[in-house]
Design an enzyme around this catalytic site. Structure first.
Site, PDB file in Angstrom:
ATOM      1  N   ARG A  86     -18.507  27.355  50.932  1.00  0.00           N
ATOM      2  CA  ARG A  86     -17.289  26.890  51.597  1.00  0.00           C
ATOM      3  C   ARG A  86     -16.962  27.847  52.732  1.00  0.00           C
ATOM      4  O   ARG A  86     -17.008  29.071  52.573  1.00  0.00           O
ATOM      5  CB  ARG A  86     -16.110  26.824  50.602  1.00  0.00           C
ATOM      6  CG  ARG A  86     -16.216  25.676  49.612  1.00  0.00           C
ATOM      7  CD  ARG A  86     -16.011  24.330  50.308  1.00  0.00           C
ATOM      8  NE  ARG A  86     -16.138  23.195  49.405  1.00  0.00           N
ATOM      9  CZ  ARG A  86     -17.247  22.492  49.247  1.00  0.00           C
ATOM     10  NH1 ARG A  86     -18.351  22.837  49.897  1.00  0.00           N
ATOM     11  NH2 ARG A  86     -17.268  21.456  48.431  1.00  0.00           N
ATOM     12  N   ASP A 138     -24.045  27.601  56.871  1.00  0.00           N
ATOM     13  CA  ASP A 138     -24.137  26.137  56.837  1.00  0.00           C
ATOM     14  C   ASP A 138     -22.741  25.537  56.744  1.00  0.00           C
ATOM     15  O   ASP A 138     -22.587  24.322  56.729  1.00  0.00           O
ATOM     16  CB  ASP A 138     -24.989  25.680  55.643  1.00  0.00           C
ATOM     17  CG  ASP A 138     -25.293  24.184  55.696  1.00  0.00           C
ATOM     18  OD1 ASP A 138     -25.716  23.703  56.763  1.00  0.00           O
ATOM     19  OD2 ASP A 138     -25.074  23.498  54.669  1.00  0.00           O
ATOM     20  N   GLU A 185     -14.586  23.840  60.175  1.00  0.00           N
ATOM     21  CA  GLU A 185     -15.645  22.878  60.472  1.00  0.00           C
ATOM     22  C   GLU A 185     -15.179  21.439  60.540  1.00  0.00           C
ATOM     23  O   GLU A 185     -15.868  20.586  61.111  1.00  0.00           O
ATOM     24  CB  GLU A 185     -16.751  22.979  59.420  1.00  0.00           C
ATOM     25  CG  GLU A 185     -16.371  22.471  58.039  1.00  0.00           C
ATOM     26  CD  GLU A 185     -17.552  22.498  57.075  1.00  0.00           C
ATOM     27  OE1 GLU A 185     -17.913  21.431  56.572  1.00  0.00           O
ATOM     28  OE2 GLU A 185     -18.109  23.589  56.833  1.00  0.00           O
ATOM     29  N   HIS A 215     -23.597  21.996  58.067  1.00  0.00           N
ATOM     30  CA  HIS A 215     -23.347  21.513  56.702  1.00  0.00           C
ATOM     31  C   HIS A 215     -24.435  20.522  56.269  1.00  0.00           C
ATOM     32  O   HIS A 215     -24.156  19.413  55.800  1.00  0.00           O
ATOM     33  CB  HIS A 215     -21.965  20.853  56.613  1.00  0.00           C
ATOM     34  CG  HIS A 215     -21.358  20.937  55.242  1.00  0.00           C
ATOM     35  ND1 HIS A 215     -20.059  21.324  55.012  1.00  0.00           N
ATOM     36  CD2 HIS A 215     -21.886  20.685  54.008  1.00  0.00           C
ATOM     37  CE1 HIS A 215     -19.802  21.296  53.710  1.00  0.00           C
ATOM     38  NE2 HIS A 215     -20.903  20.915  53.093  1.00  0.00           N
ATOM     39  N   PHE A 227     -26.971  20.027  51.771  1.00  0.00           N
ATOM     40  CA  PHE A 227     -27.090  18.954  50.782  1.00  0.00           C
ATOM     41  C   PHE A 227     -28.022  17.846  51.241  1.00  0.00           C
ATOM     42  O   PHE A 227     -28.350  16.942  50.447  1.00  0.00           O
ATOM     43  CB  PHE A 227     -25.704  18.327  50.541  1.00  0.00           C
ATOM     44  CG  PHE A 227     -25.272  17.401  51.645  1.00  0.00           C
ATOM     45  CD1 PHE A 227     -25.360  16.023  51.487  1.00  0.00           C
ATOM     46  CD2 PHE A 227     -24.813  17.884  52.860  1.00  0.00           C
ATOM     47  CE1 PHE A 227     -24.985  15.160  52.508  1.00  0.00           C
ATOM     48  CE2 PHE A 227     -24.423  17.036  53.875  1.00  0.00           C
ATOM     49  CZ  PHE A 227     -24.506  15.668  53.704  1.00  0.00           C
TER      50      PHE A 227
END
Length: 326
Positions: free
Chosen positions: A231, A255, A260, A292, A295
């Protein structure tokens, strides 16, 4: 059941459509807009909403959703720090999430950031495209026998530990909620002072907000590498700039970023960014930022869609929901 899916991206629609087709009682409508005070009216007429990590679910938005008779918020992410849980509970709104879509996806991306920074492969790629094969300035270091500190050892942290053990690294873990494992458990101060590389894998709470600040940097080795795929607000970005300028921070891989929500998942290539802190961060040659995407694998997107649909079906059918937040 009608579902309004906010912050939708073209890349996730095939995965959600696949599972929606198997469950015709679900009707998903995709909205590219982020959920916030200006767009919440778009949820009118739906039974539930599906939100992502940067959607705004504060008290005002949730109250408006409750007035629209929406009783389920399905998060298609693990974190829920963007949700005002007390307000949701007060209005009788169920909140569900996807706690573990693919821990390996994020852990592998974390290692990709480590290796890219340590071996400077991103710089080498650009050089070779210009027929420049000079190795000067590309000197790296091994992860083998390096001390790597992992702050937070849940599913993602444990997946990272497994990978780092394969590299032959000396792994330190700071997490009061885990038992013994193939690592050495230490307190935070010891981890900060002994680690060559530090990787963050803990949730964002009041206690962890700006966990890495000016005082934390002061405890670290000179030239340390910091990786954050968790985070953004775990790290004080302005303190990062100071640590980079003093060379206390030798490498920074992000990331995530604390502001953001106004940047990531969108194309700003034709704009002038207004975030001076972010612009300063990416100006350093030893900083690597990805938007980001930790994932972002086929396996993870498929699991996110499957678990989200399962959560919604369980809520619809008044069944126990193992992924229920409240």
């Amino acid at each position: 059941m009608k579902i309004a899916l906010f912050s939708s991206q073209n890349y996730e629609k095939p995965f959600f459509n696949q599972f929606a087709l198997q469950n015709p009682e679900l009707e998903i409508t995709y909205f590219e807009e982020k959920l916030n005070h200006q767009t919440v009216a778009m949820a009118s007429g739906f039974d539930s909403i599906c939100a992502f990590v940067n959607d705004c679910l504060d008290a005002n938005v949730i109250t408006t959703l409750a007035e629209m008779n929406i009783r389920c918020i399905a998060l298609r992410c693990a974190g829920f720090n963007n949700v005002d849980l007390p307000t949701a509970k007060a209005h009788g709104i169920t909140v569900v999430r996807v706690p573990a879509y693919s821990p390996e996806a994020v852990a592998e991306h974390c290692v990709a950031l480590m290796l890219t920074l340590s071996r400077k492969t991103h710089k080498a790629y650009n050089r070779v495209r210009e027929d420049n094969f000079d190795l000067n300035g590309l000197l790296g270091f091994n992860l083998f026998k390096k001390t790597i500190g992992v702050i937070g050892c849940g599913k993602i942290g444990q997946a990272l530990v497994n990978i780092l053990n394969g590299f032959g690294a000396n792994v330190l873990v700071c997490d009061p909620n885990v038992g013994e494992g193939n690592y050495t458990q230490v307190n935070l101060d010891m981890l900060l002072s002994q680690s060559d590389v530090i990787s963050l894998h803990c949730p964002l709470t009041e206690q962890t907000h700006h966990l890495i600040d000016e005082a934390a940097f002061a405890k670290m080795k000179d030239g340390v590498m910091l990786i954050n795929t968790s985070r953004g607000a775990l790290v004080d970005s302005k303190a990062c700039i100071g640590a980079l300028k003093s060379r206390k921070l030798g490498y920074l891989g992000l990331d995530v970023y604390e502001q953001e929500s106004e940047l990531f998942f969108q194309n700003h290539s034709g704009e002038i960014l207004q975030d001076d802190v972010f612009s300063r961060l990416v100006s350093f040659p030893n900083v690597l930022v990805t938007g980001h995407q930790g994932f972002f694998t086929q396996e993870a997107l498929s699991e996110i869609a499957r678990v989200t649909v399962d959560n919604l079906l369980a809520w619809k059918n008044n069944q126990a929901i193992k992924n229920q937040v409240i």
